[in-house]
Motif scaffolding. Structure first.
Motif, PDB file in Angstrom:
ATOM      1  N   GLU A  70      41.199  30.383  57.705  1.00  0.00           N
ATOM      2  CA  GLU A  70      40.204  31.202  57.356  1.00  0.00           C
ATOM      3  C   GLU A  70      40.039  32.516  56.783  1.00  0.00           C
ATOM      4  N   ARG A  71      40.891  33.239  57.462  1.00  0.00           N
ATOM      5  CA  ARG A  71      41.365  34.613  57.037  1.00  0.00           C
ATOM      6  C   ARG A  71      41.802  34.622  55.446  1.00  0.00           C
ATOM      7  N   GLN A  72      42.888  33.702  55.162  1.00  0.00           N
ATOM      8  CA  GLN A  72      43.252  33.622  54.044  1.00  0.00           C
ATOM      9  C   GLN A  72      42.077  33.360  52.992  1.00  0.00           C
ATOM     10  N   GLU A  73      41.548  32.373  53.280  1.00  0.00           N
ATOM     11  CA  GLU A  73      40.273  31.760  52.269  1.00  0.00           C
ATOM     12  C   GLU A  73      39.251  32.855  52.110  1.00  0.00           C
ATOM     13  N   SER A  74      39.085  33.769  52.909  1.00  0.00           N
ATOM     14  CA  SER A  74      38.240  34.883  52.874  1.00  0.00           C
ATOM     15  C   SER A  74      38.762  36.188  52.036  1.00  0.00           C
ATOM     16  N   GLU A  75      40.206  36.188  52.159  1.00  0.00           N
ATOM     17  CA  GLU A  75      40.798  37.148  51.437  1.00  0.00           C
ATOM     18  C   GLU A  75      41.003  36.635  49.923  1.00  0.00           C
ATOM     19  N   GLN A  76      40.943  35.432  49.722  1.00  0.00           N
ATOM     20  CA  GLN A  76      40.807  34.965  48.378  1.00  0.00           C
ATOM     21  C   GLN A  76      39.459  35.262  47.510  1.00  0.00           C
ATOM     22  N   ILE A  77      38.539  35.472  48.534  1.00  0.00           N
ATOM     23  CA  ILE A  77      37.227  35.985  47.919  1.00  0.00           C
ATOM     24  C   ILE A  77      37.452  37.163  47.285  1.00  0.00           C
ATOM     25  N   TYR A  78      37.826  38.093  48.487  1.00  0.00           N
ATOM     26  CA  TYR A  78      38.029  39.565  47.803  1.00  0.00           C
ATOM     27  C   TYR A  78      39.010  39.811  46.677  1.00  0.00           C
ATOM     28  N   VAL A  79      40.111  38.993  46.767  1.00  0.00           N
ATOM     29  CA  VAL A  79      40.805  39.006  45.677  1.00  0.00           C
ATOM     30  C   VAL A  79      40.274  38.777  44.290  1.00  0.00           C
ATOM     31  N   GLN A  80      39.431  37.494  44.397  1.00  0.00           N
ATOM     32  CA  GLN A  80      38.502  37.403  43.081  1.00  0.00           C
ATOM     33  C   GLN A  80      37.472  38.315  42.839  1.00  0.00           C
ATOM     34  N   ASP A  81      36.947  38.928  43.794  1.00  0.00           N
ATOM     35  CA  ASP A  81      35.943  40.206  43.545  1.00  0.00           C
ATOM     36  C   ASP A  81      36.541  41.234  42.924  1.00  0.00           C
ATOM     37  N   PHE A  82      37.794  41.684  43.369  1.00  0.00           N
ATOM     38  CA  PHE A  82      38.640  42.484  42.842  1.00  0.00           C
ATOM     39  C   PHE A  82      39.030  42.298  41.497  1.00  0.00           C
ATOM     40  N   ARG A  84      37.396  40.337  39.359  1.00  0.00           N
ATOM     41  CA  ARG A  84      36.386  40.219  38.519  1.00  0.00           C
ATOM     42  C   ARG A  84      35.778  41.621  38.031  1.00  0.00           C
ATOM     43  N   GLY A  85      36.092  42.564  38.805  1.00  0.00           N
ATOM     44  CA  GLY A  85      35.460  43.897  38.535  1.00  0.00           C
ATOM     45  C   GLY A  85      36.388  44.968  37.986  1.00  0.00           C
ATOM     46  N   TYR A  86      37.701  45.067  38.114  1.00  0.00           N
ATOM     47  CA  TYR A  86      38.539  46.003  37.983  1.00  0.00           C
ATOM     48  C   TYR A  86      38.789  46.276  36.315  1.00  0.00           C
ATOM     49  N   VAL A  87      39.118  47.457  35.908  1.00  0.00           N
ATOM     50  CA  VAL A  87      39.404  47.468  34.557  1.00  0.00           C
ATOM     51  C   VAL A  87      40.784  47.979  34.523  1.00  0.00           C
ATOM     52  N   SER A  88      41.002  48.977  35.176  1.00  0.00           N
ATOM     53  CA  SER A  88      42.336  50.114  35.100  1.00  0.00           C
ATOM     54  C   SER A  88      42.497  50.420  36.450  1.00  0.00           C
ATOM     55  N   ILE A  89      43.831  50.673  36.643  1.00  0.00           N
ATOM     56  CA  ILE A  89      44.293  51.622  37.879  1.00  0.00           C
ATOM     57  C   ILE A  89      45.146  52.668  37.483  1.00  0.00           C
ATOM     58  N   ASP A  90      44.925  53.868  38.102  1.00  0.00           N
ATOM     59  CA  ASP A  90      45.976  54.918  38.037  1.00  0.00           C
ATOM     60  C   ASP A  90      45.996  55.752  39.101  1.00  0.00           C
ATOM     61  N   TRP A  91      46.932  56.711  39.329  1.00  0.00           N
ATOM     62  CA  TRP A  91      46.818  57.436  40.315  1.00  0.00           C
ATOM     63  C   TRP A  91      47.661  58.889  40.153  1.00  0.00           C
TER      64      TRP A  91
END
Length: 156
Positions: A70-82, A84-91
């Motif tokens: 169940e946790r892995q399924e919910s983590e997949q939802i978070y992965v999809q949210d991420f 779907r929304g991110y454009v770029s990553i820098d630090w």
């Protein structure tokens, strides 16, 4: 007895935080944590913890704790949210800047928070950008390595 209890707790933590496909790789992680155990002892520990193997949805099977599916399924939802929304990553230093599509920063920030990455102290989101503060000693490269381990679809 105390070492066994702490070892079991460590095994749970390792299975939750890493993609572990075999007892050999779990033994290697345990060694890094300072435990020297035999294959037979590890087998008994896994049986006691009721650890099973579940499909990773891609190419194989990984160790999973009871209720972990169940946790892995919910983590997949978070992965999809991420994704779907991110454009770029820098630090820079211990601050990661993630640019997002307009209106997606809160969703991407929430996804990161819910992935429970040890590398992140916390996130702050605006409309199309978020900041993630990394723990002391964690580099942007280390953060990206862990993020790509969790989300292989992330582009360089």
């Amino acid at each position: 007895m105390k070492e066994r209890l702490t070892r079991l707790k460590t095994i749970r933590k390792l299975i939750k935080n890493y993609r572990i496909e075999s007892q050999d790789s779990l033994l290697a992680y345990l060694e890094k944590e300072g435990y020297e155990v035999t294959q037979a002892t590890l087998s008994r520990d896994l049986k006691l913890l009721k650890v099973g193997k579940v499909s990773d949805g891609n190419s194989g099977y990984v160790y999973s704790l009871p209720g972990e599916e169940e946790r892995q399924e919910s983590e997949q939802i978070y992965v999809q949210d991420f994704l779907r929304g991110y454009v770029s990553i820098d630090w820079s230093g211990n601050i990661v800047v993630i640019k997002t599509f307009p209106g997606h920063a809160n969703t991407v920030s929430s996804a990161l928070d819910n992935m429970n990455m040890d590398e992140i102290l916390g996130t702050v989101a605006g409309d199309n950008c978020l900041f993630a503060c990394l723990r002391q000693g964690v580099s942007g490269e280390q953060f990206m390595t862990e993020l790509k381990r969790r989300i292989p679809e992330i582009e360089d």
